[in-house]
Design an enzyme around this catalytic site. Structure first.
Site, PDB file in Angstrom:
ATOM      1  CG  HIS A 102      -0.286  -0.187   2.509  1.00 56.18           C
ATOM      2  ND1 HIS A 102       0.062  -1.434   2.977  1.00 56.18           N
ATOM      3  CD2 HIS A 102       0.128   0.695   3.450  1.00 56.18           C
ATOM      4  CE1 HIS A 102       0.651  -1.316   4.146  1.00 56.18           C
ATOM      5  NE2 HIS A 102       0.719  -0.026   4.457  1.00 56.18           N
ATOM      6  CG  HIS A 104       1.130   5.186   4.086  1.00 54.74           C
ATOM      7  ND1 HIS A 104       0.373   5.102   5.231  1.00 54.74           N
ATOM      8  CD2 HIS A 104       1.850   4.030   4.042  1.00 54.74           C
ATOM      9  CE1 HIS A 104       0.621   3.961   5.848  1.00 54.74           C
ATOM     10  NE2 HIS A 104       1.517   3.283   5.157  1.00 54.74           N
TER      11      HIS A 104
HETATM   12  P1  5GP Z   1       2.020   0.250   7.207  1.00 49.43           P
HETATM   13  O1  5GP Z   1       2.656   0.488   8.522  1.00 49.43           O
HETATM   14  O2  5GP Z   1       1.874  -1.229   6.933  1.00 49.43           O
HETATM   15  O3  5GP Z   1       2.696   0.990   6.099  1.00 49.43           O
HETATM   16  O4  5GP Z   1       0.606   0.894   7.302  1.00 49.43           O
HETATM   17  C1  5GP Z   1      -0.577   0.208   7.496  1.00 49.43           C
HETATM   18  C2  5GP Z   1      -1.641   1.277   7.557  1.00 49.43           C
HETATM   19  O5  5GP Z   1      -2.899   0.649   7.465  1.00 49.43           O
HETATM   20  C3  5GP Z   1      -1.611   2.056   8.871  1.00 49.43           C
HETATM   21  O6  5GP Z   1      -1.488   3.428   8.585  1.00 49.43           O
HETATM   22  C4  5GP Z   1      -2.943   1.703   9.519  1.00 49.43           C
HETATM   23  O7  5GP Z   1      -3.511   2.788  10.197  1.00 49.43           O
HETATM   24  C5  5GP Z   1      -3.790   1.265   8.355  1.00 49.43           C
HETATM   25  N1  5GP Z   1      -4.788   0.273   8.683  1.00 49.43           N
HETATM   26  C6  5GP Z   1      -4.618  -0.844   9.454  1.00 49.43           C
HETATM   27  N2  5GP Z   1      -5.747  -1.565   9.499  1.00 49.43           N
HETATM   28  C7  5GP Z   1      -6.656  -0.891   8.745  1.00 49.43           C
HETATM   29  C8  5GP Z   1      -8.043  -1.135   8.417  1.00 49.43           C
HETATM   30  O8  5GP Z   1      -8.654  -2.123   8.823  1.00 49.43           O
HETATM   31  N3  5GP Z   1      -8.656  -0.229   7.608  1.00 49.43           N
HETATM   32  C9  5GP Z   1      -7.997   0.885   7.143  1.00 49.43           C
HETATM   33  N4  5GP Z   1      -8.698   1.713   6.361  1.00 49.43           N
HETATM   34  N5  5GP Z   1      -6.703   1.148   7.431  1.00 49.43           N
HETATM   35  C10 5GP Z   1      -6.056   0.276   8.226  1.00 49.43           C
END
Ligand code: 5GP
Ligand code: ZN
Length: 152
Positions: A102, A104
């Protein structure tokens, strides 16, 4: 589309879990981060389950990049942030917490401390409002691009 039945972003992509959705195309989906570090924090995912940069195909990665430009322009139109941070983490050691690729997109204001995560959930009304505003700007900018032939 390959998917992982234990993956929350696969569930969102398949409409089996709720999210404040903004837009989708054939290969990607855009929705609001549920724990926004900044007001308007957006995520863009490939619809196929790909854990990270090492697993995503070049075509899917290009589709996410194209979408991030479109959504970034719409976020500027809708939310007028002073800056826009675009980032993507690979592996727990890099801070990745959801193991489905993903991107951001995070609005930034002058002088704000840099943070990648928070544990504070966003206000659902505000998440829905931001999703709606960004989606509306996407429509406006897409219509404009269509009428004056500028690339989208
Ligand atoms: P990472 O640290 O893997 O780059 O970011 C994961 C992101 O996914 C985090 O910013 C977190 O807030 C978001 N996130 C985690 N679980 C969910 C969810 O169930 N729904 C949504 N919309 N975002 C999520
Ligand atoms: Zn997944």
């Amino acid at each position: 589309m390959s998917h992982d039945k234990n993956c929350i972003f696969c569930a969102i992509a398949r409409d089996e879990a709720p999210a404040h959705r903004v837009l989708e195309d054939e290969q990607t989906l855009v929705f609001m981060d549920i724990f926004p570090v900044a007001d308007g924090h957006v995520l863009i995912v490939p619809k196929s389950h790909r854990e990270n940069l090492f697993e995503i195909t070049p075509e899917e990665m290009a589709a996410v990049a194209r979408m991030s430009r479109r959504v970034g322009l719409a976020m500027r139109h809708a939310l007028a942030p002073e800056g826009l941070m675009v980032f993507q983490l690979n592996g727990a050691a890099a801070g990745q917490t959801v193991f489905h690729y993903h991107m951001h997109l995070m609005p930034r204001r002058e002088g704000e401390a840099l943070a990648l995560h928070t544990r504070v959930p966003g206000d659902p009304t505000r998440l829905a409002e931001n999703a709606r505003r960004i989606a509306m700007s996407l429509e406006i900018l897409t219509d404009r691009a269509g009428s004056d032939q500028r690339p989208r």
